[in-house]
Design a protein around this motif. Structure first.
Motif, short mmCIF file in Angstrom:
data_model
loop_
_atom_site.label_atom_id
_atom_site.label_comp_id
_atom_site.label_asym_id
_atom_site.label_seq_id
_atom_site.Cartn_x
_atom_site.Cartn_y
_atom_site.Cartn_z
N ARG A 1 0.84 -1.20 0.00
CA ARG A 1 0.00 0.00 0.00
C ARG A 1 0.87 1.25 0.00
O ARG A 1 2.04 1.19 0.37
CB ARG A 1 -0.90 0.04 1.23
N ILE A 2 0.26 2.35 -0.39
CA ILE A 2 0.93 3.64 -0.31
C ILE A 2 0.11 4.52 0.64
O ILE A 2 -1.12 4.57 0.53
CB ILE A 2 1.01 4.32 -1.69
N PHE A 3 0.81 5.14 1.57
CA PHE A 3 0.16 6.06 2.49
C PHE A 3 0.83 7.42 2.34
O PHE A 3 2.06 7.47 2.26
CB PHE A 3 0.34 5.62 3.94
N CYS A 4 0.07 8.47 2.27
CA CYS A 4 0.73 9.77 2.27
C CYS A 4 -0.16 10.84 2.89
O CYS A 4 -1.38 10.70 2.93
CB CYS A 4 1.21 10.17 0.89
N PHE A 5 0.48 11.88 3.38
CA PHE A 5 -0.20 12.95 4.10
C PHE A 5 -0.89 13.92 3.15
O PHE A 5 -1.85 14.56 3.50
CB PHE A 5 0.83 13.73 4.93
N ASP A 6 -0.33 14.06 1.97
CA ASP A 6 -0.78 15.11 1.07
C ASP A 6 -0.51 14.60 -0.34
O ASP A 6 0.63 14.59 -0.81
CB ASP A 6 0.02 16.39 1.38
N LEU A 7 -1.56 14.15 -0.99
CA LEU A 7 -1.39 13.50 -2.29
C LEU A 7 -1.42 14.51 -3.42
O LEU A 7 -2.44 15.12 -3.71
CB LEU A 7 -2.50 12.46 -2.49
N GLN A 8 -0.24 14.68 -4.05
CA GLN A 8 -0.17 15.50 -5.26
C GLN A 8 0.72 14.77 -6.27
O GLN A 8 1.42 15.39 -7.05
CB GLN A 8 0.44 16.88 -4.94
N ALA A 9 0.70 13.45 -6.19
CA ALA A 9 1.67 12.64 -6.93
C ALA A 9 1.49 12.76 -8.44
O ALA A 9 0.39 12.96 -8.94
CB ALA A 9 1.56 11.20 -6.50
N GLU A 10 2.61 12.61 -9.13
CA GLU A 10 2.57 12.56 -10.60
C GLU A 10 2.07 11.19 -11.05
O GLU A 10 1.39 11.06 -12.07
CB GLU A 10 3.98 12.75 -11.17
N LEU A 11 2.46 10.17 -10.30
CA LEU A 11 2.08 8.81 -10.65
C LEU A 11 2.12 7.96 -9.40
O LEU A 11 3.02 8.10 -8.57
CB LEU A 11 3.05 8.26 -11.70
N ILE A 12 1.13 7.09 -9.26
CA ILE A 12 1.16 6.12 -8.17
C ILE A 12 0.96 4.74 -8.77
O ILE A 12 0.23 4.57 -9.75
CB ILE A 12 0.06 6.40 -7.11
N SER A 13 1.66 3.78 -8.20
CA SER A 13 1.56 2.43 -8.75
C SER A 13 1.71 1.42 -7.62
O SER A 13 2.51 1.58 -6.71
CB SER A 13 2.66 2.23 -9.80
N ILE A 14 0.90 0.37 -7.71
CA ILE A 14 1.08 -0.77 -6.81
C ILE A 14 1.15 -2.02 -7.66
O ILE A 14 0.24 -2.29 -8.46
CB ILE A 14 -0.06 -0.86 -5.77
N ALA A 15 2.23 -2.74 -7.51
CA ALA A 15 2.45 -4.00 -8.25
C ALA A 15 2.17 -3.82 -9.74
O ALA A 15 1.62 -4.69 -10.39
CB ALA A 15 1.59 -5.11 -7.65
N GLY A 16 2.54 -2.67 -10.27
CA GLY A 16 2.44 -2.47 -11.71
C GLY A 16 1.15 -1.80 -12.16
O GLY A 16 1.08 -1.28 -13.27
N ASP A 17 0.12 -1.80 -11.34
CA ASP A 17 -1.10 -1.06 -11.71
C ASP A 17 -0.91 0.39 -11.31
O ASP A 17 -0.58 0.68 -10.17
CB ASP A 17 -2.31 -1.66 -10.99
#
Lengths: 270, 255
Positions: free
Chosen positions: B208-224
């Protein structure tokens, strides 16, 4: 031992050379023996800003190659006898710089000087990397616009990973922000990033805001560092930067634009 | 920090130790082969901790006296610090020598989050532990690392920097746009995430990804993955957790 300062940004045209000349002059004016080195081999400019272009005989590359001694290449400034300039070579390119050569020159200068200001070229290639490699402090020059902020951010990553201090696992380079060409009217109208926007991304210790000022261009053309123009806001801002760097606590100016006559009379903000 | 100096502290940590897998129960032959290895690099093996793996032997029903083999190893200069895949008798012998018993099953591949479901029948037939207490105690020190230790970063991750963690990745500072953080396990960012974050890069769908403030350019888990363009405005600049459900990335605000 001298303190080595790198003036860097990643992006070109943001005011690295203007800043290098101004702060080197500012430090020298405060009585610290200072040398400013132009790392922009092949695109020599610092000598123009400092008005010593007609006195260049030997340059940084000559010293690295052992063709001249450091004392032969150093040019003493006309306005301040505590300031020396080591100009870049105009006929060579960045490949003429070597880590070993730069290290030797800096080591030798360290014995004599209090501050060594390294004026970095733009980019993240060899010249820029060598300018920052030996640094103790970094002045990150940033314009309030998004690409400059991004490039500064990139440069900060390089500062924290590719410097000598990083390689030796020593205390990291101390990084300071210099926000240049700041136009508070355009910030207010939303055309330009504000200080808060920049700090949200970079979050660095702010050394000063240099307002956009016509005096910078005229100072460059005249070959007199803008810091010597005490009437100019940019000159005052650079003087503040030097004072803050040397440990003085001064409130930041020029964030909200020109101060009104009355406010100035009564001491302004704070 | 030193005002109240504590007597002790518990820390979770991962050690690397060689595992000695035995295929035959001929102690003399084992000793000879080991001595040859040690002679090649005496310094390397000197006082090296060692975990003894008896699964292959027990598969072939070859018996081995654990006390005897432990003695041989000590003579050569190894410190046996664990046994795995031993039978009941061997485990008892190890216990008597105060050598911990590793009861970890062969392929524990579950992520560090969520309730990993482990059906009964995947357990190896051999050597079910009667000593779970010991298992708890020995796990950090002597078990072979199943999950790599978490990586903690306190510095800001600037544009252009890449961080790779073999386990979990915990970042206390901001992650700038143009930076890339990758972890085989989970990613925690206790600040603003503006760059790319890729969790479970080796295919761990439980990451999983946890973050305080999501402004990500890209998020991926296991390739998705999702790019910032696909991110819902409602969760933008919010504290979120991101996980996979049926190959769909779920982004949920952490209330």
């Amino acid at each position: 031992m001298a303190r080595i300062i790198v003036v860097t940004s990643g992006k070109g045209g943001v005011g690295k050379t203007t800043t290098s000349a101004a702060i080197a002059m500012g430090l020298a004016k405060k009585g610290h023996k200072t040398v400013v080195i132009d790392f922009d081999v092949g695109l020599r400019n610092l000598d123009l800003i400092l008005g010593c272009e007609r006195r260049v005989v030997y340059d940084f590359i000559n010293v690295i190659n052992g063709e001249a001694s450091i004392n032969q290449a150093l040019i003493r400034d006309k306005n301040c006898n505590q300031l020396y300039i080591l100009p870049a070579s105009q006929t060579r390119d960045k490949d003429a710089l070597t880590q070993e050569g730069v290290g030797k020159v800096l080591e030798e200068l360290s014995k004599e000087f209090d501050y060594i200001v390294c004026d970095s070229p733009a980019g993240i290639e060899k010249g820029a990397n060598l300018a920052l490699y030996f640094a103790d402090d970094a002045f990150v020059v940033t314009n309030p616009e998004i690409s400059s902020v991004r490039d500064s951010d990139r440069m900060l990553g390089i500062l924290s990973s590719k410097s000598r201090r990083a390689e030796r696992n020593e205390e990291p380079i101390k990084e300071y922000l210099l926000l240049t060409r700041y136009d508070s009217d355009r910030v207010k109208s939303g055309e330009m990033l504000g200080l808060d926007d920049v700090q949200e991304i970079l979050s660095l210790e702010l050394l000063g805001i240099i307002p956009e000022s016509k005096s910078v261009l005229s100072a460059s053309n005249a070959g007199i560092p803008v810091i010597l123009n005490e009437k100019s806001e940019a000159g005052q801002a650079y003087a503040d930067v030097v004072a803050r760097y040397l440990g003085e606590k001064l409130p930041h100016r020029f964030i909200d634009g020109k101060q009104g006559f009355l406010r100035r009379l009564f001491g302004g903000r704070k | 920090m030193l005002n109240t100096s504590p007597v002790l502290e518990f820390k979770s940590s991962t050690f690397f130790a060689p595992i000695l897998i035995l295929f035959k129960n001929d102690i003399a032959a084992i000793e000879l082969a080991l001595q040859e290895k040690v002679n090649l690099a005496p310094e390397f093996f000197k006082d090296s901790p060692l975990i003894i793996d008896l699964r292959e032997l027990n598969k072939q029903n070859l018996d081995l006296d654990f006390i005897q083999i432990a003695g041989v190893l000590r003579n050569i200069g190894f410190f046996p610090v664990g046994i795995r895949g031993g039978n009941e008798q061997q485990n008892k012998q190890a216990s008597s020598l105060f050598i911990p018993i590793d009861t970890a099953r062969e392929q524990t591949n579950a992520g560090t989050t969520g309730e990993a479901q482990k059906p009964e029948n995947t357990k190896p037939a051999l050597s079910q532990p009667e000593t779970t207490v010991i298992k708890e105690l020995i796990n950090p020190a002597s078990a072979p690392p199943i999950y790599a230790a978490a990586t903690l970063v306190t510095q800001p991750i600037r544009s252009g920097q890449r961080i790779y963690a073999t386990g979990d990745l915990i970042i206390m500072s901001q992650v700038s746009a143009g930076a890339e953080i990758m972890a085989e396990g989970n990613i925690h960012v206790y600040n603003t995430l503006r760059g790319r974050a890729l969790a479970g890069v080796h295919g761990n769908t439980d990451a999983r990804i946890f973050c305080f403030d999501l402004q990500a350019e890209l998020i991926s888990i296991a390739g998705d993955y999702k790019t910032s363009e696909d991110l819902n405005k409602q969760i933008y600049k919010k504290p979120v957790q991101i996980y996979l459900q049926n190959h769909a990335l779920i982004i949920k605000e952490i209330a």
